[in-house]
Structures are given as structure tokens and as C-alpha cells.
Design a protein around this motif. Structure first.
Motif, short mmCIF file in Angstrom:
data_model
loop_
_atom_site.label_atom_id
_atom_site.label_comp_id
_atom_site.label_asym_id
_atom_site.label_seq_id
_atom_site.Cartn_x
_atom_site.Cartn_y
_atom_site.Cartn_z
N MET A 1 58.14 32.54 37.74
CA MET A 1 58.26 33.69 38.60
C MET A 1 57.46 33.42 39.87
SD MET A 1 56.84 37.56 37.97
CE MET A 1 57.82 37.74 36.51
N PRO A 2 58.09 33.43 41.04
CA PRO A 2 57.38 33.17 42.28
C PRO A 2 56.32 34.24 42.55
CG PRO A 2 59.74 32.96 42.60
CD PRO A 2 59.53 33.53 41.23
N MET A 3 55.23 33.81 43.14
CA MET A 3 54.13 34.71 43.47
C MET A 3 54.04 34.85 44.98
SD MET A 3 51.22 33.99 40.73
CE MET A 3 50.56 35.50 41.31
N ASN A 4 53.51 35.97 45.42
CA ASN A 4 53.29 36.18 46.84
C ASN A 4 51.97 35.54 47.26
OD1 ASN A 4 55.61 37.75 47.18
ND2 ASN A 4 54.56 39.56 46.42
N PRO A 5 51.82 35.28 48.56
CA PRO A 5 50.52 34.79 49.04
C PRO A 5 49.45 35.84 48.75
CG PRO A 5 52.18 34.72 50.78
CD PRO A 5 52.79 35.42 49.61
N PRO A 6 48.21 35.41 48.57
CA PRO A 6 47.15 36.39 48.33
C PRO A 6 46.87 37.21 49.57
CG PRO A 6 46.23 34.18 48.51
CD PRO A 6 47.72 34.04 48.54
N ALA A 7 46.65 38.51 49.39
CA ALA A 7 46.27 39.38 50.50
C ALA A 7 44.86 38.99 50.95
CB ALA A 7 46.30 40.84 50.03
N PRO A 8 44.49 39.33 52.20
CA PRO A 8 43.17 38.94 52.69
C PRO A 8 42.01 39.35 51.77
CG PRO A 8 44.49 39.76 54.49
CD PRO A 8 45.28 40.00 53.22
N GLU A 9 42.08 40.55 51.21
CA GLU A 9 41.00 40.97 50.30
C GLU A 9 41.00 40.16 49.01
OE1 GLU A 9 44.53 43.67 49.82
OE2 GLU A 9 43.33 43.07 51.53
N ARG A 10 42.17 39.78 48.55
CA ARG A 10 42.27 38.94 47.34
C ARG A 10 41.74 37.54 47.65
NH1 ARG A 10 41.60 37.75 42.38
NH2 ARG A 10 43.20 36.48 41.42
N THR A 11 41.98 37.05 48.84
CA THR A 11 41.46 35.74 49.25
C THR A 11 39.95 35.72 49.13
OG1 THR A 11 43.32 35.33 50.74
CG2 THR A 11 41.28 34.14 51.19
N GLN A 12 39.28 36.77 49.59
CA GLN A 12 37.83 36.84 49.50
C GLN A 12 37.37 36.90 48.05
OE1 GLN A 12 35.74 36.23 51.99
NE2 GLN A 12 37.64 35.85 53.08
N GLN A 13 38.11 37.58 47.20
CA GLN A 13 37.78 37.64 45.77
C GLN A 13 37.90 36.26 45.13
OE1 GLN A 13 40.49 40.56 44.26
NE2 GLN A 13 39.22 42.29 44.88
N LEU A 14 38.94 35.53 45.50
CA LEU A 14 39.14 34.19 44.94
C LEU A 14 37.99 33.27 45.34
CD1 LEU A 14 42.95 33.62 45.63
CD2 LEU A 14 41.87 34.15 43.44
N LEU A 15 37.56 33.34 46.59
CA LEU A 15 36.44 32.52 47.05
C LEU A 15 35.14 32.93 46.37
CD1 LEU A 15 37.25 32.14 50.83
CD2 LEU A 15 37.34 30.36 49.07
N ALA A 16 34.90 34.22 46.23
CA ALA A 16 33.67 34.70 45.59
C ALA A 16 33.62 34.23 44.14
CB ALA A 16 33.59 36.22 45.68
N GLN A 17 34.74 34.29 43.45
CA GLN A 17 34.79 33.83 42.07
C GLN A 17 34.49 32.34 42.00
OE1 GLN A 17 38.69 33.84 40.24
NE2 GLN A 17 37.80 34.33 38.25
N LEU A 18 35.07 31.58 42.89
CA LEU A 18 34.86 30.13 42.91
C LEU A 18 33.40 29.80 43.24
CD1 LEU A 18 36.30 27.42 42.57
CD2 LEU A 18 36.78 27.47 45.02
N GLU A 19 32.79 30.57 44.12
CA GLU A 19 31.39 30.32 44.50
C GLU A 19 30.45 30.43 43.31
OE1 GLU A 19 30.63 33.10 47.64
OE2 GLU A 19 31.44 31.76 49.17
N ARG A 20 30.81 31.24 42.32
CA ARG A 20 29.96 31.38 41.14
C ARG A 20 29.94 30.13 40.27
NH1 ARG A 20 32.34 36.65 38.75
NH2 ARG A 20 33.72 36.52 40.51
N TYR A 21 30.99 29.33 40.36
CA TYR A 21 31.13 28.19 39.47
C TYR A 21 31.03 26.83 40.16
CZ TYR A 21 32.75 31.88 36.42
OH TYR A 21 32.84 33.03 35.70
N ALA A 22 31.43 26.76 41.40
CA ALA A 22 31.48 25.47 42.09
C ALA A 22 30.19 25.21 42.85
CB ALA A 22 32.67 25.43 43.05
N SER A 23 29.69 24.01 42.75
CA SER A 23 28.52 23.60 43.51
C SER A 23 28.96 23.27 44.93
CB SER A 23 27.89 22.37 42.86
OG SER A 23 26.96 21.78 43.72
N LEU A 24 28.12 23.58 45.89
CA LEU A 24 28.45 23.26 47.28
C LEU A 24 28.52 21.76 47.52
CD1 LEU A 24 26.24 25.87 49.16
CD2 LEU A 24 28.71 25.94 48.81
N GLN A 25 27.85 20.97 46.69
CA GLN A 25 27.81 19.53 46.88
C GLN A 25 29.09 18.83 46.41
OE1 GLN A 25 25.11 21.24 45.48
NE2 GLN A 25 24.12 21.24 47.48
N THR A 26 29.91 19.46 45.64
CA THR A 26 31.09 18.78 45.10
C THR A 26 32.28 18.77 46.06
OG1 THR A 26 32.00 20.77 44.09
CG2 THR A 26 30.47 19.45 42.74
#
Length: 107
Positions: A1-26
Motif C-alpha cells: 500500500m503506497p504511503m504519503n510523504p510525511p507531513a512537516p510535523e511528522r518529519t520532526q517526530q521521526l527525527l526526534a525518535q531517531l535522535e534518541r537512538y542514533a549517535s551523532l558520530q555514526t
């Protein structure tokens, strides 16, 4: 099932979630930011991260996984082409496997 692009607010949520797990050095977080900035119209439901203890020669140690959506061959193809490659079609699986600024990108 095709998905739509993330809305701007969802984009920020995706980045915030990733920031919790990903190291800045990687480079995973920087790659995610770049992909969202350069390709805001492409479908994306989330990110995953992966690291390899013993990567194959010439392969990156850290990877960013694009969650595009089950059975969204068009989405995988669009991302692959936006990154200058083609998707790998393997039976019922479609995947993208490339490198961006030293970080592996796959879907």
C-alpha cells in the motif's frame, strides 16, 4: 500500500525518535536529516538504524533503514532513483541498498 510523504510535523517526530537512538558520530542522524531535507515529497513512515560489528570490505559500519511501507515498490523505486541507484528486486522483496556520506542506506 503506497504511503504519503510525511507531513512537516511528522518529519520532526521521526527525527526526534531517531535522535534518541542514533549517535551523532555514526552519521545516521545526519543522513536522515539530509534525506528529509532533499526529498520531502517521497514516502516515509519511519527510520531504523543498524550497525555491523564486522562489515564486509568496502561496506559501511553504520546504516540507516528507511521504513517505506509494505509492498510499496513504487516508494522503494522512487527513493532508489532519488539516491542515484536502482532497487534490487528479489522475488517478492524490493530493496534499496546504497551509501550516502559513508552511511549505508537501505529500505
Amino acid at each position: 500500500m503506497p504511503m504519503n510523504p510525511p507531513a512537516p510535523e511528522r518529519t520532526q517526530q521521526l527525527l526526534a525518535q531517531l535522535e534518541r537512538y542514533a549517535s551523532l558520530q555514526t552519521g545516521q542522524l545526519a543522513a536522515a536529516r539530509r534525506l528529509l531535507r532533499e526529498h520531502p515529497s517521497l514516502p516515509l513512515s519511519g527510520f531504523g538504524i543498524s550497525s555491523s560489528v564486522f562489515p564486509k570490505p568496502g561496506r559501511p559500519l553504520h546504516s540507516l533503514i528507511l521504513h517505506i511501507g509494505a509492498h510499496d515498490t513504487d516508494g522503494v523505486t522512487a527513493w532508489a532513483r532519488a539516491l542515484g541507484t536502482e532497487p534490487l528486486i528479489d522475488g517478492a522483496r524490493d530493496r534499496l541498498d546504497t551509501v550516502l556520506d559513508g552511511t549505508g542506506i537501505w529500505a
